[in-house]
Design a protein around this motif. Sequence first.
Motif, PDB file in Angstrom:
ATOM      1  N   ALA A 147      27.266  40.388  32.590  1.00 58.35           N
ATOM      2  CA  ALA A 147      28.695  40.449  32.035  1.00 58.35           C
ATOM      3  C   ALA A 147      29.521  40.747  33.408  1.00 58.35           C
ATOM      4  O   ALA A 147      29.225  41.513  34.318  1.00 58.35           O
ATOM      5  CB  ALA A 147      28.702  41.801  31.005  1.00 58.35           C
ATOM      6  N   THR A 148      30.640  40.067  33.319  1.00 61.02           N
ATOM      7  CA  THR A 148      31.637  40.022  34.230  1.00 61.02           C
ATOM      8  C   THR A 148      33.122  40.585  33.726  1.00 61.02           C
ATOM      9  O   THR A 148      33.263  40.552  32.623  1.00 61.02           O
ATOM     10  CB  THR A 148      31.870  38.880  35.124  1.00 61.02           C
ATOM     11  N   PRO A 149      34.211  40.545  34.449  1.00 64.40           N
ATOM     12  CA  PRO A 149      34.189  40.597  35.961  1.00 64.40           C
ATOM     13  C   PRO A 149      33.430  41.877  36.721  1.00 64.40           C
ATOM     14  O   PRO A 149      33.600  43.047  36.435  1.00 64.40           O
ATOM     15  CB  PRO A 149      35.682  40.324  36.355  1.00 64.40           C
ATOM     16  N   LEU A 150      32.818  41.419  37.960  1.00 65.27           N
ATOM     17  CA  LEU A 150      32.233  42.643  38.574  1.00 65.27           C
ATOM     18  C   LEU A 150      33.033  43.045  39.902  1.00 65.27           C
ATOM     19  O   LEU A 150      33.003  43.853  40.373  1.00 65.27           O
ATOM     20  CB  LEU A 150      30.875  42.268  38.982  1.00 65.27           C
ATOM     21  N   GLU A 151      33.957  41.944  40.359  1.00 69.69           N
ATOM     22  CA  GLU A 151      34.886  41.964  41.702  1.00 69.69           C
ATOM     23  C   GLU A 151      34.033  42.631  42.544  1.00 69.69           C
ATOM     24  O   GLU A 151      34.268  43.580  43.246  1.00 69.69           O
ATOM     25  CB  GLU A 151      35.803  42.880  40.858  1.00 69.69           C
ATOM     26  N   ILE A 152      33.000  41.847  43.193  1.00 69.62           N
ATOM     27  CA  ILE A 152      32.083  42.241  44.391  1.00 69.62           C
ATOM     28  C   ILE A 152      32.319  41.075  45.497  1.00 69.62           C
ATOM     29  O   ILE A 152      32.145  39.951  45.190  1.00 69.62           O
ATOM     30  CB  ILE A 152      30.645  42.326  43.971  1.00 69.62           C
ATOM     31  N   GLU A 153      32.534  41.612  46.564  1.00 69.72           N
ATOM     32  CA  GLU A 153      33.199  40.662  47.477  1.00 69.72           C
ATOM     33  C   GLU A 153      32.261  39.507  47.953  1.00 69.72           C
ATOM     34  O   GLU A 153      32.584  38.222  47.982  1.00 69.72           O
ATOM     35  CB  GLU A 153      33.470  41.368  48.689  1.00 69.72           C
ATOM     36  N   PHE A 154      30.735  39.728  47.973  1.00 66.03           N
ATOM     37  CA  PHE A 154      29.793  38.705  48.204  1.00 66.03           C
ATOM     38  C   PHE A 154      29.436  37.769  47.136  1.00 66.03           C
ATOM     39  O   PHE A 154      28.498  37.061  47.512  1.00 66.03           O
ATOM     40  CB  PHE A 154      28.640  39.353  49.189  1.00 66.03           C
ATOM     41  N   ILE A 155      30.021  38.058  45.947  1.00 67.05           N
ATOM     42  CA  ILE A 155      29.380  37.354  44.864  1.00 67.05           C
ATOM     43  C   ILE A 155      30.413  36.290  44.035  1.00 67.05           C
ATOM     44  O   ILE A 155      31.647  36.646  44.072  1.00 67.05           O
ATOM     45  CB  ILE A 155      28.878  38.200  43.702  1.00 67.05           C
ATOM     46  N   ARG A 156      30.204  35.366  43.910  1.00 62.07           N
ATOM     47  CA  ARG A 156      30.846  34.315  43.092  1.00 62.07           C
ATOM     48  C   ARG A 156      30.199  34.384  41.622  1.00 62.07           C
ATOM     49  O   ARG A 156      29.059  34.647  41.113  1.00 62.07           O
ATOM     50  CB  ARG A 156      30.419  32.781  43.392  1.00 62.07           C
ATOM     51  N   GLU A 157      31.307  34.290  40.815  1.00 64.35           N
ATOM     52  CA  GLU A 157      31.199  34.663  39.388  1.00 64.35           C
ATOM     53  C   GLU A 157      31.759  33.088  38.640  1.00 64.35           C
ATOM     54  O   GLU A 157      32.870  32.586  38.692  1.00 64.35           O
ATOM     55  CB  GLU A 157      32.022  35.774  38.716  1.00 64.35           C
ATOM     56  N   ARG A 158      30.634  32.603  37.770  1.00 61.66           N
ATOM     57  CA  ARG A 158      31.061  31.308  36.895  1.00 61.66           C
ATOM     58  C   ARG A 158      30.880  31.618  35.743  1.00 61.66           C
ATOM     59  O   ARG A 158      29.793  31.724  35.010  1.00 61.66           O
ATOM     60  CB  ARG A 158      30.156  30.233  37.683  1.00 61.66           C
TER      61      ARG A 158
END
Length: 312
Positions: A147-158
């Motif tokens: 479940a997103t958004p996670l808003e983590i710098e090194f991760i891309r979310e699609r």
Amino acid sequence: MTITQLQYVLAVAEYQNFTLAAEKCFVTQPTLSMQVQKLEDELDILIFDRSKKPISITEAGRKIVSQAKNIVNEAERIRDIVDQEKGFIGGEYSLGIIPTIMPTLLPMFLKTFINKYPKVNLIVKEQSTESLIRNIQDGHLDGGIAATPLEIEFIRERPLYYEPFVGYVPPQHRLRDQKFLKPEELDISDILLLQDGHCFRDGVVNLCKSRGDYRDEHFQLHSGSFETLINLSDEGLGMTLLPYLNTLVLDDRKKGNLMHFQSPPPAREVSLIYHKNELKIQITEAIKDVISAVVRGAITFQDVQIISPINK
């Protein structure tokens, strides 16, 4: 200096034990130790302090380990480039899925995916969101579904789909006579919740907090599965909220207790997440395409209100 030596160094740095690192690299302990020693001799510096238990990394070793991660990742990227040029979609891919998504989503797409991409060795692991993030960062997972958004710098979310919340309301509940559920009418004191650590639980809590009278002491019953929450609800211990896909597998009797929210319903965003280095991106894209296609027919809601999975 070889890529293999750097991979061994990374394994020892992670597990702080030569024997365990060798097991994870599928080599004998003497072979791994010899290669690490050869690299240290070549560089004329100690990477590991073997006098301590567990093994520790020297100050210079930390810098070497950090650079080794970059080098190994870039070596993997070369293989990706070649595979993409050849149009090849195959090889091993480790995918983590959070517990509140895996039981419903995996049966929907797995057979289609393995039939369409038989050269991919898909390794699926059920993990919490926290574990997904950590393992993607450490390179133990190639991707995850959460479940997103996670808003983590090194991760891309699609984003893959938006899954509405649905109420499971027993006949004796105070809201049963309503045509639709409204977030402002929810009372956290009679909502059965998943236990701590589940992002869906946090989403329900955040939804109820919007009323402005949220209080922690209202929490009385936590459980680890939606099936348990439904059974407790049937016993008259309160209502619960379910992800939409979970409601599709209920029997007709239980479906009679379902209540939808007024439009736009609260929903969770479900995304395919992966590291920004985009290794094995061709397989990641294939997973995304298959899941998006199979879910498109199951979830037809147009407008939803995204509820954060992060406990605020």
